[in-house]
Write an enzyme that holds these catalytic residues in place. Sequence first.
Site: not given
Ligand code: AMP
Length: 398
Positions: A281, A208, A89, A332, A384, A178, A17, A206
Amino acid sequence: MSNKLILVLNCGSSSMKGAVLDNDTGEVLLSCLGDKLILPDAFITFKINGEKHTVDLKDKPNHTGAVEALLHELEAHGLRDRIAAIGHRVVSGGELYSESVLIDNDVIAGIEKCITLAPLHNPAHLLGIRAAMKVFGSLPNVAVFDTAFHQTMPEHAYTYAIPRELYRKYGLRRYGAHGTSYRFVADETARFLGKDKKDLRMVIAHLGNGASIAAVANGQCQDTSMGLTPLEGLVMGTRSGDIDPSVFSFLAQNANMNITQITDLLNKKSGLLGISELSNDCRTIEEEAAKGHEGAKLALEIFAYRLAKYVASMSVASGGIDALVFTGGIGENSNLIRSKVMGYLGFLGLKEDAKANEAARFGNAGIISAEGSPVCAVVIPTNEELMIAHDTARLSGL
Ligand code: AMP
């Protein structure tokens, strides 16, 4: 707009990336994703000025081929001469690195030494570093470690309650992850709240697909939920987080599974995915939970409950909590998860401002606790890549 741009690279074993950032404004001028870098159908996709196109890497399906294609792309857009330095990174710097460093032969040897702690990631980072040094010649290269921020954790936070000899012999301890995100978010939180970060006791989540939480006081990390590897701690997209270690022998004896299979199950088939039996997800799970899916509802509840318990325990490490900070894709965007967590933490006097919580999504920062709440809950988008760019510029003397 700055004349000096920073190239940020994040290399996996078969992926790369990249992003070209203006260090002053944070603007991303170009981004790319190389994939299948060990296979004959390797490719790299570039995104520039809102348009995407893909370049075949079949003649050189490796990291050097990807970096060379990136160089050509930069030349084609007149950006090559504006790149001043490259930031990489690096997942693990073990105990060797508590901050970012300019890369020289000693640093390469140091990253090699940490391979036992990140066997999948560090070798891939070295491929990227060597390719960048070869293709971009004399440009400075900087390593930014995910573990560095956590090196301030005290011994009682990073030591496992197992024979200490294992730490002395193998470096078996908690390292966290992280860290680059936490550093960025801690600074941004202090800025956003108009406070000196040394005066703020923060617990930062954090969240994700991989999720962790950290306690920050005096501007330094006091504890974090990930350990030797990113499996420890919170419930994540596909990772179990904390679990009784006897699960290994239980599954070996009852399900005839070996160590590799159990490790795979805990890393890739557990978490939100394992509980919901639907998806890793969070968005999908929220949609299905709203329609009444029992597994999805339970997955969200466990995620939020375990997270709230961790917020409380991290407050011990930070000596109290002034700010609870949410970041990462879920942190977020999911006002539902945030609302549940704040609900569980009502005993602290924390009270949600539902309207503000609804509004702080899709890249918007905001305070989401009600006025007068003794703990300020806040959403701060992480970045990041920009943190890596800042370190790279500083260490390169730009
Ligand atoms: P990241 O690894 O930081 O990109 O985060 C990915 C996670 O954020 C996944 O589980 C997504 O489903 C969740 N996510 C992104 N947008 C939303 C949203 N609008 N509502 C709930 N979860 C979200």
